[in-house]
Scaffold this motif. Structure first.
Motif, PDB file in Angstrom:
ATOM      1  N   LEU A   1       0.827  -1.212   0.000  1.00  0.00           N
ATOM      2  CA  LEU A   1       0.000   0.000   0.000  1.00  0.00           C
ATOM      3  C   LEU A   1       0.859   1.258   0.000  1.00  0.00           C
ATOM      4  N   PRO A   2       0.549   2.229  -0.867  1.00  0.00           N
ATOM      5  CA  PRO A   2       1.331   3.461  -0.868  1.00  0.00           C
ATOM      6  C   PRO A   2       0.975   4.374   0.303  1.00  0.00           C
ATOM      7  N   ASN A   3      -0.256   4.241   0.816  1.00  0.00           N
ATOM      8  CA  ASN A   3      -0.726   5.214   1.807  1.00  0.00           C
ATOM      9  C   ASN A   3      -0.499   4.773   3.254  1.00  0.00           C
ATOM     10  N   VAL A   4       0.611   4.087   3.479  1.00  0.00           N
ATOM     11  CA  VAL A   4       0.976   3.773   4.864  1.00  0.00           C
ATOM     12  C   VAL A   4       2.480   3.956   5.031  1.00  0.00           C
ATOM     13  N   VAL A   5       2.844   4.638   6.106  1.00  0.00           N
ATOM     14  CA  VAL A   5       4.258   4.858   6.426  1.00  0.00           C
ATOM     15  C   VAL A   5       4.635   3.796   7.456  1.00  0.00           C
ATOM     16  N   LEU A   6       5.672   3.030   7.180  1.00  0.00           N
ATOM     17  CA  LEU A   6       6.028   1.883   8.024  1.00  0.00           C
ATOM     18  C   LEU A   6       7.411   2.076   8.637  1.00  0.00           C
ATOM     19  N   THR A   7       7.509   1.931   9.939  1.00  0.00           N
ATOM     20  CA  THR A   7       8.815   2.021  10.603  1.00  0.00           C
ATOM     21  C   THR A   7       8.949   0.865  11.598  1.00  0.00           C
ATOM     22  N   PRO A   8      10.175   0.403  11.851  1.00  0.00           N
ATOM     23  CA  PRO A   8      10.382  -0.821  12.640  1.00  0.00           C
ATOM     24  C   PRO A   8      10.510  -0.588  14.153  1.00  0.00           C
ATOM     25  N   HIS A   9       9.430  -0.229  14.803  1.00  0.00           N
ATOM     26  CA  HIS A   9       9.370  -0.079  16.271  1.00  0.00           C
ATOM     27  C   HIS A   9      10.549   0.763  16.794  1.00  0.00           C
ATOM     28  N   ILE A  10      10.612   2.004  16.326  1.00  0.00           N
ATOM     29  CA  ILE A  10      11.752   2.856  16.697  1.00  0.00           C
ATOM     30  C   ILE A  10      11.313   4.161  17.370  1.00  0.00           C
ATOM     31  N   ALA A  11      10.066   4.210  17.860  1.00  0.00           N
ATOM     32  CA  ALA A  11       9.571   5.496  18.378  1.00  0.00           C
ATOM     33  C   ALA A  11      10.450   6.065  19.491  1.00  0.00           C
ATOM     34  N   SER A  12      11.039   5.212  20.297  1.00  0.00           N
ATOM     35  CA  SER A  12      11.866   5.733  21.399  1.00  0.00           C
ATOM     36  C   SER A  12      13.346   5.789  21.031  1.00  0.00           C
ATOM     37  N   ALA A  13      13.651   5.564  19.747  1.00  0.00           N
ATOM     38  CA  ALA A  13      15.053   5.372  19.377  1.00  0.00           C
ATOM     39  C   ALA A  13      15.797   6.665  19.046  1.00  0.00           C
ATOM     40  N   SER A  14      16.027   7.497  20.048  1.00  0.00           N
ATOM     41  CA  SER A  14      17.078   8.508  19.896  1.00  0.00           C
ATOM     42  C   SER A  14      18.224   7.999  20.775  1.00  0.00           C
ATOM     43  N   VAL A  15      19.445   8.384  20.448  1.00  0.00           N
ATOM     44  CA  VAL A  15      20.576   7.831  21.209  1.00  0.00           C
ATOM     45  C   VAL A  15      20.471   8.181  22.702  1.00  0.00           C
ATOM     46  N   PRO A  16      20.220   9.467  23.053  1.00  0.00           N
ATOM     47  CA  PRO A  16      20.156   9.760  24.497  1.00  0.00           C
ATOM     48  C   PRO A  16      19.032   9.015  25.200  1.00  0.00           C
ATOM     49  N   THR A  17      17.898   8.860  24.520  1.00  0.00           N
ATOM     50  CA  THR A  17      16.775   8.190  25.189  1.00  0.00           C
ATOM     51  C   THR A  17      17.019   6.698  25.339  1.00  0.00           C
ATOM     52  N   ARG A  18      17.538   6.062  24.295  1.00  0.00           N
ATOM     53  CA  ARG A  18      17.824   4.625  24.441  1.00  0.00           C
ATOM     54  C   ARG A  18      18.876   4.408  25.524  1.00  0.00           C
ATOM     55  N   ARG A  19      19.820   5.344  25.641  1.00  0.00           N
ATOM     56  CA  ARG A  19      20.826   5.215  26.702  1.00  0.00           C
ATOM     57  C   ARG A  19      20.149   5.351  28.066  1.00  0.00           C
ATOM     58  N   ALA A  20      19.269   6.340  28.185  1.00  0.00           N
ATOM     59  CA  ALA A  20      18.578   6.554  29.469  1.00  0.00           C
ATOM     60  C   ALA A  20      17.712   5.349  29.831  1.00  0.00           C
ATOM     61  N   MET A  21      17.084   4.728  28.839  1.00  0.00           N
ATOM     62  CA  MET A  21      16.258   3.541  29.110  1.00  0.00           C
ATOM     63  C   MET A  21      17.123   2.393  29.638  1.00  0.00           C
ATOM     64  N   ALA A  22      18.287   2.199  28.996  1.00  0.00           N
ATOM     65  CA  ALA A  22      19.174   1.111  29.413  1.00  0.00           C
ATOM     66  C   ALA A  22      19.764   1.391  30.794  1.00  0.00           C
TER      67      ALA A  22
END
Ligand code: DGY
Length: 335
Positions: A282-303
């Motif tokens: 489908l052209p009318n869907v934007v797909l991303t692989p479960h990365i909503a929290s994936a900024s480097v500082p945030t992923r570091r803070a989560m870990a």
């Protein structure tokens, strides 16, 4: 004296492994880079003799695993969503569970908003056209999308992330905000966000842009299915940054194909990392692989937060006995 043994079941920053290594004997088979798709048997085998395990939104920690790993006392997740962990079973066995709330709220809200905007304004579709060499001339009707500013934002699930999205919509984009949540926000928060509580069906009918942020549970399975999609405006968008399974992806793909819905933005999928193959066509869907929290500082803070919980829950470090974001702190009192 030998140090307590833990398993870090997912890849994680080297500095977090080093910090854990100061107090534990750390088994980190993924290092900082190698994802392992754990089977139940492999995880059970690896957990023998471990008192703690660090996980994320996988692998699954259930009653059968706990029964087979009698030494396990702490499960620390670096995710905020913990539907992969059977909390009741952990509590019954005296296993402390922690998650990672707060540290990812703003980053995840940024991404939810970006995904909603990408769907509304057809960003990935436009880029595909351009990369494919199909841009031949400026045209008034080329890839025209839906406006976001001044439209109605619908938020399904008004926890921390839902509120952060509502704030962006109301204050940054002049959106009217309606939301549905099991419990209503305090009137003062509703006022601050300019948000109005509505029933779920009304939310579906009113939203120009629906963003879904509810945790997954048996109760929220297919919370948005064919019946709910049928209530939405044909010009509306739907964005899911919650969990796969909250939306019926097959029903969504059909609504998108039949243009009963303008567009969708999906970061999470039923059965991920697999996904409904119809979505890929489908052209009318934007797909991303479960990365909503994936900024480097945030992923570091989560870990880091998962590490702090693990250390404290096992009675070590400056917060000994007080893991900051325990989900079942009552088990500590029984130790
Ligand atoms: C979360 O923290 O729940 C994110 O979705 C990552 O799993």
């Amino acid at each position: 004296m030998s140090r307590p043994r833990i398993l870090v079941a997912m890849p994680v920053f080297d500095e977090v492994l080093a910090r854990l290594g100061e107090v534990f004997e750390v088994d980190a088979p993924c290092g900082s880079d190698d994802y392992i798709e754990w089977t139940h048997e492999a995880l059970v085998a690896r957990l023998q003799g471990c008192v703690g395990v660090a996980v994320a939104s996988s692998p699954r920690i259930d009653a059968a695993l706990l029964a087979a790993c009698p030494d396990l006392r702490v499960v620390a997740s670096m995710a905020v969503g913990y539907n992969n962990i059977d909390l009741a079973a952990c509590t019954a066995r005296g296993v402390l569970v922690s998650n990672a709330p707060d540290v990812l709220t703003e980053t995840t809200a940024d991404f939810g908003f970006a995904l909603m905007m990408a769907a509304a304004r057809r960003i990935t579709e436009a880029e595909h056209l351009l990369r494919a060499g199909r841009w031949t001339h400026w045209a008034y009707n080329l890839l025209s999308g839906a406006d976001v500013h001044g439209s109605t934002l619908g938020v399904l699930g008004m926890g921390r992330i839902g509120q952060a999205i509502a704030r962006r919509g109301a204050l940054g984009f002049g959106m009217k905000v309606v939301y549905h949540n099991r419990s209503r926000l305090d009137a003062s928060i509703e006022q601050q966000l300019g948000a109005r509580w509505v029933g779920k069906d009304e939310l579906m009918r009113e939203a120009d842009h629906l963003v879904i942020v509810v945790p997954y549970s048996a109760a929220s399975h297919h919370l948005v299915g064919a019946a709910e999609l049928a209530l939405m405006k044909p010009g509306a968008t739907l964005t899911n940054i919650a969990r796969g399974g909250v939306v019926d992806d097959a029903a969504l793909a059909l609504a998108l194909r039949e243009r009963r819905l303008f567009a969708a933005g999906l970061d999470v999928f039923e059965g991920e990392p697999g996904l409904n193959p119809d979505l890929l066509t489908l052209p009318n869907v934007v797909l991303t692989p479960h990365i909503a929290s994936a900024s480097v500082p945030t992923r570091r803070a989560m870990a880091e937060l998962a590490a702090t919980n693990l250390i404290a829950a096992l009675g070590l470090g400056p917060d000994a006995g007080r893991p900051p974001t325990a989900l079942n702190p009552e088990v500590l009192a029984l130790r």
